[in-house]
Design a protein around this motif. Structure first.
Motif, PDB file in Angstrom:
ATOM      1  N   GLN A  18       0.669  -1.399  -0.045  1.00 34.13           N
ATOM      2  CA  GLN A  18       0.024   0.086  -0.187  1.00 34.13           C
ATOM      3  C   GLN A  18       0.633   1.279   0.004  1.00 34.13           C
ATOM      4  O   GLN A  18       1.780   1.338   0.814  1.00 34.13           O
ATOM      5  N   ASP A  20       0.098   5.836  -0.871  1.00 31.21           N
ATOM      6  CA  ASP A  20      -0.990   6.946  -0.842  1.00 31.21           C
ATOM      7  C   ASP A  20      -1.691   6.708  -2.103  1.00 31.21           C
ATOM      8  O   ASP A  20      -3.059   6.753  -2.162  1.00 31.21           O
ATOM      9  N   ASP A  21      -1.204   6.222  -3.305  1.00 29.54           N
ATOM     10  CA  ASP A  21      -1.869   6.193  -4.327  1.00 29.54           C
ATOM     11  C   ASP A  21      -2.237   4.795  -4.968  1.00 29.54           C
ATOM     12  O   ASP A  21      -2.648   4.700  -6.032  1.00 29.54           O
ATOM     13  N   SER A  23      -2.831   0.282  -4.124  1.00 27.06           N
ATOM     14  CA  SER A  23      -2.854  -0.649  -3.269  1.00 27.06           C
ATOM     15  C   SER A  23      -3.089  -2.007  -3.904  1.00 27.06           C
ATOM     16  O   SER A  23      -3.762  -1.868  -4.666  1.00 27.06           O
ATOM     17  N   GLU A  50      -5.790  -1.315  -6.487  1.00 22.53           N
ATOM     18  CA  GLU A  50      -6.764  -0.095  -6.192  1.00 22.53           C
ATOM     19  C   GLU A  50      -5.967   1.173  -6.542  1.00 22.53           C
ATOM     20  O   GLU A  50      -4.946   1.385  -5.784  1.00 22.53           O
ATOM     21  N   THR A  51      -6.418   2.081  -7.265  1.00 18.82           N
ATOM     22  CA  THR A  51      -5.755   3.461  -7.312  1.00 18.82           C
ATOM     23  C   THR A  51      -6.744   4.570  -6.921  1.00 18.82           C
ATOM     24  O   THR A  51      -8.001   4.058  -6.271  1.00 18.82           O
ATOM     25  N   ARG A  52      -6.412   5.966  -6.829  1.00 19.73           N
ATOM     26  CA  ARG A  52      -7.365   6.635  -6.440  1.00 19.73           C
ATOM     27  C   ARG A  52      -8.722   6.979  -7.265  1.00 19.73           C
ATOM     28  O   ARG A  52      -9.831   7.376  -7.001  1.00 19.73           O
ATOM     29  N   GLU A  53      -8.400   6.394  -8.632  1.00 15.12           N
ATOM     30  CA  GLU A  53      -9.888   6.537  -9.376  1.00 15.12           C
ATOM     31  C   GLU A  53     -10.480   5.144  -9.559  1.00 15.12           C
ATOM     32  O   GLU A  53     -11.716   5.305 -10.234  1.00 15.12           O
ATOM     33  N   SER A  69     -15.110   2.131 -11.183  1.00  7.06           N
ATOM     34  CA  SER A  69     -14.421   3.607 -11.102  1.00  7.06           C
ATOM     35  C   SER A  69     -14.943   3.852  -9.519  1.00  7.06           C
ATOM     36  O   SER A  69     -15.871   3.712  -9.022  1.00  7.06           O
ATOM     37  N   LYS A  70     -14.108   4.747  -9.141  1.00  6.41           N
ATOM     38  CA  LYS A  70     -14.142   5.535  -7.862  1.00  6.41           C
ATOM     39  C   LYS A  70     -14.639   7.038  -7.982  1.00  6.41           C
ATOM     40  O   LYS A  70     -14.885   7.809  -7.267  1.00  6.41           O
ATOM     41  N   THR A  71     -14.804   7.367  -9.307  1.00  2.61           N
ATOM     42  CA  THR A  71     -15.197   8.633  -9.513  1.00  2.61           C
ATOM     43  C   THR A  71     -16.499   8.919  -9.204  1.00  2.61           C
ATOM     44  O   THR A  71     -17.225   8.156  -9.414  1.00  2.61           O
TER      45      THR A  71
END
Ligand code: SF4
Length: 434
Positions: A18, A20-21, A23, A50-53, A69-71
């Motif tokens: 993991q 910050d950006d 995992s 998993e990314t921020r997006e 998507s996480k957006t």
């Protein structure tokens, strides 16, 4: 404290990385039983990036399996995309949960990229956020740096492999799957929902008996059983194709359109050989299941000893019979060359088998359309309501809308009316291909 033994601890160790950006979790344990619940559940052993997006999940062959998507544009946080072994993307929508489980017996509604007969759902693939994720998840993966200095070796190795599998590789693999059995299965039995359609297709007989005029999934092949040698060759090729991900499978589809019409010994041979070769006894997934289609004639001609033998197999077996209608005028109109009398006999036989054999469920299909004779629905009620004295939980009836890509309020209304009256479980049949 109760210690739960994990037989995959050594072969599939859970590993995490993991930042910050980013995992990455390898060998996550999903559910090992198929369940019907109103929240997202993933099955088998898989890995997640998993990314921020976005969230991408991969099978044990490093092939993408799920995506979300996480957006803020994503339609609902508990909905997701699934890629099938035939390389189709399916969007699982909750449909707000209202009416979905009553209609299809599942809490999530599958939405396809191809035309089918579903009366429910919208057109999720028209949303750019969904279409883009299907087409560009690899570009996003390509942007993730490879082995970072602090990345454990198993994670770096996994990332390199996952990044090396591209769209054309997945397409080629799906084509190879279709080649093994001779053709893509254009329709899977509705009962395969009990395994979330995660199955291994094995063709034991090509074609079907009737070549009905109305049918959109038939082929031109005359009904012909395969040889034992051919079945064994398919099994070996399938074993190689499913590879390390085989441990996530415990369901078999005996194709094509009328496996029940194959000789009894061939059906049992295929089932037993598959169970052993695919290692279903050691699968991560519990409760092996086997699915096949049958016709009215193959059911009426089948010897009771076949069902006795099927009931002894290490599978829960589901046999789906195309009844279509109990009304002669409807059968004639749709070009199904059987009589209403035979449909009636087949219906009774299904009930008898369902009552006698705990490990076999016979299910039936009827067609639906707003242009059929009114006697179609009445004659169906004669069977599913009047011929059964009390509600029974086994022996589902699936109603299959005739038209593709034409949701109809009238047909949906008829479905709910019939479902309320039926003494057998009743659901809509959404035609899904391999
Ligand atoms: S409904 Fe079944 S039997 Fe009739 S043509 Fe289609 S696959 Fe063949």
């Amino acid at each position: 404290m109760l210690q739960i033994r994990d037989p995959y601890k050594t072969t599939h160790p859970e590993t995490a990385y993991q930042t910050d950006d980013l995992s990455i979790f390898l060998n996550i344990r999903g559910n090992n039983e198929y369940v019907k619940v109103s929240y997202p559940v993933k099955y088998g052993i898989f890995s997640r990036l998993e990314t921020r997006e976005m969230i991408l999940e991969f099978n044990l062959n490093h092939e993408i399996k799920h995506a979300r998507s996480k957006t803020r544009h994503w339609l609902h946080p508990s909905e997701w995309l699934k890629r099938t072994v035939g390389n189709d993307w399916i969007y699982y929508s909750s449909g707000g949960y209202s009416g979905v489980v009553e209609a299809i017996g599942e809490y999530y509604l599958p939405n396809f990229m191809y035309a089918t007969n579903s009366l429910l759902g919208g057109k999720p693939f028209e949303f750019p956020v969904i279409a883009d994720l299907c087409s560009s998840w690899q570009d996003m993966m390509a942007g993730i740096p490879g082995a970072l200095p602090d990345m454990p070796d198993p994670i770096a190795d996994w990332l390199e492999k996952a990044k090396s599998i591209h769209g054309p590789d997945l397409e080629k693999k799906a084509d190879h799957l279709f080649d093994i059995s001779g053709a893509r299965a254009t329709v899977l039995p509705p009962d395969a929902r009990h395994s979330d359609y995660n199955l291994i297709p094995l063709t034991i007989a090509d074609g079907c008996l009737y070549k009905c005029r109305f049918c959109k999934v038939k082929n031109k092949k005359p009904f012909t059983p395969r040889s034992r040698t051919d079945i064994q060759q398919q099994i070996q090729a399938l074993k190689l194709l499913y590879g390390p991900d085989l441990i996530n499978y415990n369901a078999l589809f005996l194709g094509e359109h009328d496996a029940l019409c194959a000789p009894k010994d061939l059906i049992l041979f295929a089932a037993n050989q598959s169970h052993d070769a695919f290692g279903f006894a050691h699968s991560f997934m519990k409760t092996p299941r086997m699915y096949l289609f049958g016709s009215v004639d193959s059911l009426l001609n089948a010897d009771m000893t076949l069902f006795e033998a099927l009931n002894r197999l290490p599978f829960d077996t589901y046999i789906n019979i195309g009844l279509e209608s109990h009304d002669q005028a409807t059968l004639d109109r749709i070009g199904k060359p059987i009589t209403a009398e035979k449909v009636s006999l087949a219906f009774d036989r299904m009930g008898e088998i369902n009552q006698t054999f705990p490990k076999i469920e016979m299910t039936g299909n009827f067609i639906m359309d707003d242009h059929l004779p009114p006697t179609h629905i009445q004659s169906m009620l004669d069977l599913v309501r009047d011929r059964i004295s009390r509600p029974v939980p086994k022996g589902s009836i699936y109603l299959s809308p005739l038209r593709f890509g034409k949701p109809s309020r009238e047909v949906l209304y008829d479905f709910y009316r019939l479902k309320t009256a039926s003494r057998l479980p009743m659901f809509l049949y959404i035609i899904q291909r391999l």
